[in-house]
Design an enzyme around this catalytic site. Structure first.
Site, PDB file in Angstrom:
ATOM      1  N   ILE A 285       0.865  -1.198   0.000  1.00  0.00           N
ATOM      2  CA  ILE A 285       0.000   0.000   0.000  1.00  0.00           C
ATOM      3  C   ILE A 285       0.897   1.242   0.000  1.00  0.00           C
ATOM      4  O   ILE A 285       1.736   1.412   0.877  1.00  0.00           O
ATOM      5  CB  ILE A 285      -0.948  -0.015   1.215  1.00  0.00           C
ATOM      6  N   ASP A 329       7.868  42.831 -15.190  1.00  0.00           N
ATOM      7  CA  ASP A 329       8.239  44.246 -15.258  1.00  0.00           C
ATOM      8  C   ASP A 329       9.415  44.377 -16.199  1.00  0.00           C
ATOM      9  O   ASP A 329      10.075  43.384 -16.496  1.00  0.00           O
ATOM     10  CB  ASP A 329       8.746  44.710 -13.891  1.00  0.00           C
ATOM     11  N   ASP A 639       6.350  45.023  -7.695  1.00  0.00           N
ATOM     12  CA  ASP A 639       7.220  45.510  -6.627  1.00  0.00           C
ATOM     13  C   ASP A 639       6.536  46.502  -5.685  1.00  0.00           C
ATOM     14  O   ASP A 639       6.808  46.530  -4.503  1.00  0.00           O
ATOM     15  CB  ASP A 639       8.516  46.115  -7.202  1.00  0.00           C
ATOM     16  N   ASP A 643       0.831  46.856  -6.364  1.00  0.00           N
ATOM     17  CA  ASP A 643       0.928  45.637  -7.166  1.00  0.00           C
ATOM     18  C   ASP A 643       0.372  44.424  -6.429  1.00  0.00           C
ATOM     19  O   ASP A 643       0.187  43.368  -7.017  1.00  0.00           O
ATOM     20  CB  ASP A 643       2.396  45.349  -7.527  1.00  0.00           C
ATOM     21  N   ASP A 737      13.735  -0.128  -0.610  1.00  0.00           N
ATOM     22  CA  ASP A 737      13.068   0.558  -1.731  1.00  0.00           C
ATOM     23  C   ASP A 737      13.106   2.078  -1.644  1.00  0.00           C
ATOM     24  O   ASP A 737      13.134   2.770  -2.647  1.00  0.00           O
ATOM     25  CB  ASP A 737      11.582   0.177  -1.777  1.00  0.00           C
TER      26      ASP A 737
HETATM   27  P1  ATP Z   1       8.690  48.737 -14.673  1.00  0.00           P
HETATM   28  O1  ATP Z   1       7.245  48.810 -14.299  1.00  0.00           O
HETATM   29  O2  ATP Z   1       8.945  47.874 -15.817  1.00  0.00           O
HETATM   30  O3  ATP Z   1       9.606  48.492 -13.534  1.00  0.00           O
HETATM   31  P2  ATP Z   1       9.266  51.496 -14.611  1.00  0.00           P
HETATM   32  O4  ATP Z   1      10.328  51.437 -13.585  1.00  0.00           O
HETATM   33  O5  ATP Z   1       9.495  52.430 -15.734  1.00  0.00           O
HETATM   34  O6  ATP Z   1       9.022  50.157 -15.291  1.00  0.00           O
HETATM   35  P3  ATP Z   1       7.633  52.812 -12.746  1.00  0.00           P
HETATM   36  O7  ATP Z   1       8.665  52.695 -11.702  1.00  0.00           O
HETATM   37  O8  ATP Z   1       6.208  52.609 -12.405  1.00  0.00           O
HETATM   38  O9  ATP Z   1       7.899  51.828 -13.911  1.00  0.00           O
HETATM   39  O10 ATP Z   1       7.818  54.233 -13.419  1.00  0.00           O
HETATM   40  C1  ATP Z   1       6.892  54.735 -14.328  1.00  0.00           C
HETATM   41  C2  ATP Z   1       7.412  56.004 -14.935  1.00  0.00           C
HETATM   42  O11 ATP Z   1       7.600  56.989 -13.928  1.00  0.00           O
HETATM   43  C3  ATP Z   1       8.776  55.858 -15.594  1.00  0.00           C
HETATM   44  O12 ATP Z   1       8.675  55.486 -16.918  1.00  0.00           O
HETATM   45  C4  ATP Z   1       9.373  57.245 -15.468  1.00  0.00           C
HETATM   46  O13 ATP Z   1       8.964  58.047 -16.514  1.00  0.00           O
HETATM   47  C5  ATP Z   1       8.771  57.748 -14.181  1.00  0.00           C
HETATM   48  N1  ATP Z   1       9.691  57.558 -13.062  1.00  0.00           N
HETATM   49  C6  ATP Z   1      10.323  56.449 -12.702  1.00  0.00           C
HETATM   50  N2  ATP Z   1      11.087  56.636 -11.626  1.00  0.00           N
HETATM   51  C7  ATP Z   1      10.927  57.922 -11.274  1.00  0.00           C
HETATM   52  C8  ATP Z   1      11.408  58.734 -10.213  1.00  0.00           C
HETATM   53  N3  ATP Z   1      12.241  58.270  -9.291  1.00  0.00           N
HETATM   54  N4  ATP Z   1      11.008  60.013 -10.173  1.00  0.00           N
HETATM   55  C9  ATP Z   1      10.155  60.497 -11.091  1.00  0.00           C
HETATM   56  N5  ATP Z   1       9.651  59.790 -12.090  1.00  0.00           N
HETATM   57  C10 ATP Z   1      10.019  58.531 -12.201  1.00  0.00           C
END
Ligand code: ATP
Length: 904
Positions: A285, A329, A639, A643, A737
């Site tokens: 079994i 992402d 992240d 999300d 076994d």
């Molecule tokens: P993923 O979602 O693939 O990680 P990502 O890092 O571009 O991509 P987000 O972090 O959501 O995505 O950023 C979205 C947008 O915001 C970016 O494309 C950029 O134009 C702007 N962004 C990202 N980081 C900053 C920041 N530290 N300060 C201001 N604007 C930002």
């Protein structure tokens, strides 16, 4: 710890009480002093089993109990040696069980440690990250959006801080927090604005707090005296196997009754037949299957962790192997997240920036010559914004290279300014940040406030996604004047943005706004409007070489890789193209476009889109839902705080270990320690290998068990004496076994496992092919053993029955051991995968052989097990018989073909 109402004390009071300053935090001595005084910042774990209860569990099995009863019966009627051996075998079996369980438990404990949260603290004046359980009262904790508060804190600094305290108060709307408040006597926990409590979530803003209570002294510690340890959720496979085990168990029991009845009808001694039937039932079994599956899954979790994927729940190991779509992402996962600004658009000029990485080597050039401030007068303002609307720091690493602490996008902006000899330290000292609206991936912007910039008393600096920033700008500051942003100018800027993006550059827009005095209301709608546009910066973030390979592998494996990014469509498409994810721009789409589609349309859309840009967290949920409705098994990365929903919704939620927030890590089933897309694909591959290994040992064990049943049943029907004695059966099954079976569970997997399409999760573990394989194998084992037994019966003159039984016993063990080699791959011959490439199996085989030889060659054991000495002649007959199942297994593979399944 005596309960002090910290919320009623001022920040100064709190710092004094713990003898700390905000900038320095505790020193090492104070930390160890407080650790001794208050212990670890953790709660007791629930349901920890004691060693004794684990031992007791090993004997709880119904069949083992029957066996023990049977041995007591045989002891009482004088069969003392047999009875004692049976008890000894049961004890050895229990020890093996304990050992295996211990191994699984250790693997899981190690993973739990890896997945445990960290806290950012300031100690000895330096910001460091420590495991949250090492926090002590007095520690200064730095809090960011997405953090889970690691202990009870008295806030000492807060910027637009909002905390969701549902775990404590049940209230799911986040409440605003203010460090400078001092509470009244009678305010309830939920209204203590200057406190942050353990296990609550920072949904917005940032701040600092001093730890005032840890572990059981925290408010949550008082409610939940214990934390739930690792949840032992049964996986679908374990459930299926448990069910299968039960069904087979009933069949086996029925056969055992038949064996018993036939034996009695043939006038065999009742007690002998009773012992034979009971031993046969115990041996045949497959009640231990789910336990071995647990061991194999837990070991698999360990292996995945070494490949950068920490799997938090057992069922996820299985689901990973069935993944049909991986939504990932872009930044940091598919790309290296090592940003370098290469283009700047300011004063209507496109400037080129030299250099790579974060070192300030390189010039800012206009038409190959270093830029002249006269021709580009706004450059300094642009660089001022990049320095001040920035949370990152550059730091020299141990390897001598400059690295970023914080967001690489922001690190690249600091480097850009450094190339123009402008440094964060000077600017931050001259114009410290007075307030801020932090970056969030929904808004895609961030804004900071500073005083005395030029002639303006207060200025806000904004940086963010160009389309968002531009839509909130009314003017353009260029060539020493401020002009109204009309359609024509907007178009001009957009064109540059598109040009940058098409070259796979990540583009940010920079803008500012002046105020007479610090605005009272710092809200997005009030502040981030009518701004003055200054310029654009474009940065490269090279694609990861290993991601390209992994995407290729996905395609071979029938898995669809999908990019879901916050970045601009053109940039995302360009990167997707470099990685081989997309060929045509029609496969890319903006997140906002998704808003117009209903569920049914979404199901169509997701069939051919591979890149989604400018996506907000709600869009992610919509995409996952549609993919799942189409029958896919979806793995999804995330992240941020927002999300969490999409991560939860996906079949496999994956959080980034480096850039991910605590909230994302807490919700996800898998944490990627290196944030790398290739690690997801590795984990999927590992998941497939684990499943195929489980299938291998299930079919191995079942064919052995069924073989044993058939051997006894067929011999009895042939009116032969029972070929295997009860203790031999037990020895064989419980001791020899299990090692090969476990070793099959850690087989390294067929090399072409990623050339096959994903498995259907509904597929039964005993599908048609496996069932046929098991049948063929058990028949082969039966023929081999009965053949050898017949030879033994005619060969020995003296001790003929004992001799024949020894031959049957040894042939069966050898046949099973040899057959385990053939079971290592369902489709490849053992020679092609390397006879000794599974070390565990080699060791297991050597051990099992050793145990067999003991029973045959040590005189004392021979007496106990009723065996006889075997010479070269007997071996020369045993070996060919024992090879039969192996040869049959290898030949069977030639007829193997795989089934197909693709989705989306
Ligand atoms: P993923 O979602 O693939 O990680 P990502 O890092 O571009 O991509 P987000 O972090 O959501 O995505 O950023 C979205 C947008 O915001 C970016 O494309 C950029 O134009 C702007 N962004 C990202 N980081 C900053 C920041 N530290 N300060 C201001 N604007 C930002």
């Amino acid at each position: 710890m005596e309960k002090i109402r910290w919320d009623r004390r001022s920040v100064q009071d709190v710092l004094q009480e713990f003898r700390i300053s905000l900038d320095a935090g505790l020193n090492t001595e104070q930390v160890s002093e407080n650790q001794k005084k208050y212990g670890w910042n953790q709660l007791k774990e629930a349901n920890k089993k004691t060693f004794l209860s684990k031992v007791a569990d090993q004997f709880k099995d119904f069949l083992i109990l029957i066996l023990l009863v049977a041995s007591v019966v045989s002891f009482s009627i004088g069969e003392k040696t047999d009875a004692m051996i049976i008890v000894a075998i049961v004890i050895i079996n229990a020890m093996l069980g304990l050992y295996q369980e211990g191994k699984a438990e250790k693997a899981i404990e190690a993973l739990q440690k890896l997945a445990a949260p960290n806290a950012n603290v300031i100690r000895n004046g330096v910001p460091i990250s420590v495991p949250a359980e090492q926090l002590v009262p007095g520690d200064v904790v730095v809090l960011e959006t997405g953090d889970i508060v690691p202990a009870d804190l008295r806030l000492v600094e807060s910027y637009n801080l909002q905390i969701e305290e549902a775990s404590l108060t049940g209230e799911s709307v986040a409440s605003e927090k203010r460090a400078e408040d001092i509470c009244e006597e009678d305010v309830s926990l939920a209204d203590r604005k200057n406190m942050a409590y353990a296990s609550t979530i920072l949904t917005y803003g940032r701040g600092k707090g001093v730890v005032v209570s840890t572990g059981h002294d925290t408010e949550i510690g008082k409610i939940a005296e214990v934390i739930q340890g690792y949840e032992e959720e049964s996986t679908p496979l374990q459930k299926k196997l448990a069910r299968l085990g039960k069904q087979l168990g009933i069949i086996v029991l029925a056969v055992c009754v038949v064996v018993f009845v036939i034996g009695i009808l043939q006038n065999l001694p009742m007690l002998d037949m009773f012992m034979t039937s009971v031993s046969l039932a115990v041996a045949a079994i497959p009640e231990g299957l789910p336990a071995i599956v647990t061991v194999v899954l837990s070991l698999g979790m360990g292996k995945m962790a070494s490949k950068h994927a920490i799997v938090k729940k057992l069922p996820a190991v299985e689901t990973l192997g069935t993944t049909t779509v991986i939504c990932s992402d872009k930044t940091g996962t598919l790309t290296q997240n090592e940003m370098t600004v290469v283009k700047v658009f300011v004063d209507e000029h496109i400037l080129d920036v030299e250099g790579e990485g974060y070192e300030a080597d390189g010039r800012i050039c206009h038409e190959k010559e270093e830029v002249d401030v006269e021709t580009v007068p706004t450059l300094e303002r642009l660089l001022e914004i990049t320095l001040l609307a920035n949370d990152a720091k550059l730091k020299r690493l141990e390897n001598g290279k400059l690295g970023v602490m914080g967001d690489p996008t922001e690190g690249a902006l600091i480097t850009l300014a450094n190339k123009w000899d402008m440094y964060s330290k000077d600017y931050e000292e001259a114009h410290p940040r007075k307030n801020e609206l932090p970056f969030d991936s929904d808004r895609k912007m961030m804004t900071t406030f500073h005083e005395n910039i030029g002639k303006n008393p207060v200025v806000s600096f904004t940086k963010g996604a160009p389309d968002v920033v531009l839509s909130r700008c009314s003017y353009w500051g260029k060539n020493n004047e401020i002009v109204e942003l009309n359609e024509e100018l907007r178009e001009k800027i957009s064109k540059v943005n598109q040009k940058f993006s098409k070259n796979a550059l990540r583009v940010l827009a920079l803008a500012y706004h002046s105020f007479e005095k610090m605005p009272e209301e710092i809200t997005v709608d009030e502040i981030e409007k009518e701004m003055i546009f200054v310029g654009l910066v474009g940065m490269i973030d090279p694609a990861r070489a290993e991601a390209k390979e992994a995407i290729k592998l996905c395609k071979h494996a029938g898995i669809i890789p999908v990019m879901i990014t916050g970045d601009y469509k053109e940039t995302a498409f360009a990167i997707g193209q470099q990685l081989g994810m997309v060929e045509d721009i029609s496969q890319a789409m903006m997140g906002t476009e998704l808003e117009q589609y209903n569920a049914e349309q979404m199901r169509e859309i997701v069939k051919d889109k591979r890149v989604y840009a400018r996506v907000s967290p709600e869009h992610k949920v919509k995409i996952v839902t549609a993919l799942k409705e189409n029958g896919n098994i979806v793995a999804m990365t995330g992240d941020g705080v927002n999300d969490a929903l999409a991560i939860k919704k996906a079949d496999i939620g994956i959080a980034m270990g480096i850039t991910g927030t605590d909230v994302a890590k807490n919700t996800a089933e898998v944490i990627l320690t290196d944030d790398n897309f290739a690690s997801i694909v590795d984990a999927v591959q590992e998941g497939r290998i684990i499943y195929s290994n489980i299938k291998k040992f299930v079919s191995f064990l079942l064919s052995c068990n069924i073989g044993e049943i058939l051997i006894v049943l067929v011999s009895i029907l042939m009116k032969l004496p029972v070929p295997l004695l009860p203790i031999q059966l037990l020895w064989l099954n419980l001791v020899t076994d299990s090692f090969p079976a476990l070793a099959l569970g850690v087989e390294k997997g067929d090399e072409d496992i990623m050339n096959q399409p994903p498995r259907d999760p509904q597929e039964p573990i005993l599908d048609k092919k496996t069932s046929i394989r098991i049948t063929v194998q058990s028949i082969a084992i039966t023929i081999a053993t009965i053949g050898a037994y017949q030879y033994g019966l005619h060969h020995f003159t003296e001790h003929s029955l004992e001799g024949a039984r020894t031959i049957a016993f040894v042939t069966l063990i050898l046949a099973e051991l040899l057959r385990s080699y053939s079971a290592r791959s369902e489709s490849h011959t053992v020679m092609s995968i390397g006879m000794f490439s599974n070390r565990a199996l080699t060791l297991g085989t050597v051990f099992s052989l050793f145990m067999t030889l003991i029973v045959v060659y040590i005189p004392f054991m021979r007496t106990l097990f009723h065996t006889v000495f075997l010479g070269a002649e007997e071996w020369s007959r045993i070996i060919p018989f024992a090879l039969i199942p192996f040869i049959v297994g290898e030949t069977y593979k030639l007829f193997h073909k795989s089934t197909n399944r693709t989705q989306v």
